[in-house]
Design an enzyme around this catalytic site. Structure first.
Site, PDB file in Angstrom:
ATOM      1  N   LEU A   1       1.179  -1.105   0.069  1.00  0.00           N
ATOM      2  CA  LEU A   1      -0.404   0.339  -0.281  1.00  0.00           C
ATOM      3  C   LEU A   1       0.644   1.598   0.186  1.00  0.00           C
ATOM      4  CD1 LEU A   1      -2.801   1.584   0.280  1.00  0.00           C
ATOM      5  CD2 LEU A   1      -2.731   0.557   2.853  1.00  0.00           C
TER       6      LEU A   1
ATOM      7  N   TYR B   1       2.958  -6.748  10.297  1.00  0.00           N
ATOM      8  CA  TYR B   1       3.231  -7.703  10.315  1.00  0.00           C
ATOM      9  C   TYR B   1       2.173  -8.367   9.946  1.00  0.00           C
ATOM     10  CZ  TYR B   1       4.911 -12.784  10.856  1.00  0.00           C
ATOM     11  OH  TYR B   1       5.855 -14.090  10.879  1.00  0.00           O
ATOM     12  N   THR B   2       2.376  -8.556   7.893  1.00  0.00           N
ATOM     13  CA  THR B   2       1.436  -8.992   7.754  1.00  0.00           C
ATOM     14  C   THR B   2       1.405 -10.039   6.806  1.00  0.00           C
ATOM     15  OG1 THR B   2       2.032  -8.120   5.700  1.00  0.00           O
ATOM     16  CG2 THR B   2       1.072  -7.031   6.657  1.00  0.00           C
TER      17      THR B   2
ATOM     18  N   THR C   1      -7.714  -4.464   8.503  1.00  0.00           N
ATOM     19  CA  THR C   1      -8.232  -5.640   7.733  1.00  0.00           C
ATOM     20  C   THR C   1     -10.283  -6.158   8.743  1.00  0.00           C
ATOM     21  OG1 THR C   1      -8.086  -8.189   7.291  1.00  0.00           O
ATOM     22  CG2 THR C   1      -6.782  -6.521   9.745  1.00  0.00           C
TER      23      THR C   1
ATOM     24  N   TYR D   1      -3.400 -13.081  13.256  1.00  0.00           N
ATOM     25  CA  TYR D   1      -3.033 -12.194  12.681  1.00  0.00           C
ATOM     26  C   TYR D   1      -4.680 -10.810  12.758  1.00  0.00           C
ATOM     27  CZ  TYR D   1      -3.355  -8.827   8.238  1.00  0.00           C
ATOM     28  OH  TYR D   1      -3.330  -7.557   8.029  1.00  0.00           O
TER      29      TYR D   1
ATOM     30  N   TRP E   1      -8.022  -7.762   0.811  1.00  0.00           N
ATOM     31  CA  TRP E   1      -7.760  -8.841  -0.379  1.00  0.00           C
ATOM     32  C   TRP E   1      -6.766  -7.567  -1.143  1.00  0.00           C
ATOM     33  CZ3 TRP E   1     -11.313 -13.305  -2.411  1.00  0.00           C
ATOM     34  CH2 TRP E   1     -11.844 -13.294  -1.847  1.00  0.00           C
TER      35      TRP E   1
END
Ligand SMILES: NC(=O)c1ccc[n+]([C@@H]2O[C@H](COP(=O)([O-])OP(=O)(O)OC[C@H]3O[C@@H](n4cnc5c(N)ncnc54)[C@H](OP(=O)(O)O)[C@@H]3O)[C@@H](O)[C@H]2O)c1
Length: 287
Positions: free
Chosen positions: A12, A61-62, A101, A125, A150
């Site tokens: 992003l 931390y994705t 998210t 997460y 997404w």
């Protein structure tokens, strides 16, 4: 606007940095080398020095599956790191936008999630982001929490890039058909987030491209539009178990974004624009 952005080197960040690089804005774009979210003093220093009106917190931390085995790291970055930024924002008198998210929800609904639906994450997460949301709302009641889903774009690894690669090297690609959400193109998201800052947004806002699909639908559309001969085969999540549980349904209602009069293109249009600028495996551009 004077903006300080954490997570500049991510998917992003790749599209938010140019969005804020015009002559009317003053951007301090930070990577993990400039400031690790876990270092409270370092975070406080960069915010004090850059004196932002807005702080955009994209850094996280994705790795959704990685978070399952690295719970401490997930919470240290995604939750305690976010709290460090919120406390520094409070000291500096800066507004904070936190990117969150759809994985804060469990996916049990069959109609779009509203901003005030109860958080019920099913993964580490999702839990780390949900706890961060709660703490940020306590520390900074005027925080803006922008939930999205997404993501795809040219700034890093993403689903369409993976499908294009697989479909150009294999005759068949298996993709799960029992998880539904809204793909979101990072340039569209970046533009909407900046509009929200300029509109002084606060509270929770859902920001995704419009429409929804399953990962299988998404992959089918990618392969169809790219003209690759591969067949996309629908499979179930149970056939392809992963360490982290994902919501079966995580469509986010656009009502909160519409309240700011910010329209979002549909995901098929976003995919068309992504493919029009994506290098193919052969190095040419997909029409
Ligand atoms: N990707 C999705 O599908 C999705 C969906 C919903 C919400 N989101 C949220 O959207 C935001 C942006 O996601 P993204 O896909 O752009 O993420 P990304 O590509 O993984 O980028 C994450 C960024 O965070 C930085 N970072 C990681 N650990 C850090 C730390 N300890 N201190 C400071 N910076 C650190 C990374 O730096 P390095 O590159 O140097 O490690 C990178 O710049 C995240 O908050 C994510 O939770 C993403």
């Amino acid at each position: 606007m004077r903006v300080t952005l954490f997570g500049a080197s991510g998917l992003l960040g790749h599209d938010l940095v140019p969005e804020l690089s015009g002559e009317h804005d003053q951007l301090t774009a930070l990577s993990v080398e400039d400031a690790d979210l876990r270092d409270h003093a370092g975070v406080r220093d960069v915010i004090r020095d850059s004196r932002p009106e807005w702080i955009l917190l994209l850094a996280a931390y994705t790795d959704v599956d990685g978070c399952e085995s690295k719970r401490d790291l997930a919470f240290a970055v995604n939750c305690e790191g976010a709290v460090n930024v919120a406390r520094a924002a409070q000291e500096a008198g800066s507004r904070l936008m936190f990117i969150s998210t759809d994985y804060v929800f469990d996916g049990a609904k069959r109609s779009p999630y509203q901003v005030n639906d109860a958080r019920c994450p099913t993964s580490v997460y999702g839990e780390s982001k949900a706890r961060a949301e709660e703490q940020l709302l306590n520390i900074l009641p005027e925080v803006c929490i922008a939930r999205t889903s997404w993501l795809f774009g040219h700034g890093g690894k993403c689903f369409p890039a993976t499908i294009l690669k697989l479909a150009s090297t294999r005759p068949e690609v298996s993709v799960v058909n029992d998880q539904r959400g809204s793909p979101t193109y990072t340039p569209d998201l970046a533009s909407a987030l900046v509009k929200l800052c300029r509109a002084n947004a606060q509270g929770v806002v859902h920001v995704t491209n419009s429409g929804n699909c399953t990962w299988y639908d998404f992959a089918t559309e990618i392969v169809r539009r790219s003209g690759l001969p591969a067949i996309v085969k629908p499979v179930t999540t149970a056939e392809f178990p992963r360490p982290a549980r994902r919501p079966a349904y995580s469509v986010l209602s656009p009502d909160s974004l519409h309240a700011y009069n910010i329209p979002m293109p549909d995901w098929q249009d976003a995919l068309r624009r992504y493919l029009a600028s994506a290098p193919t495996a052969s190095g040419s551009i997909v029409p």
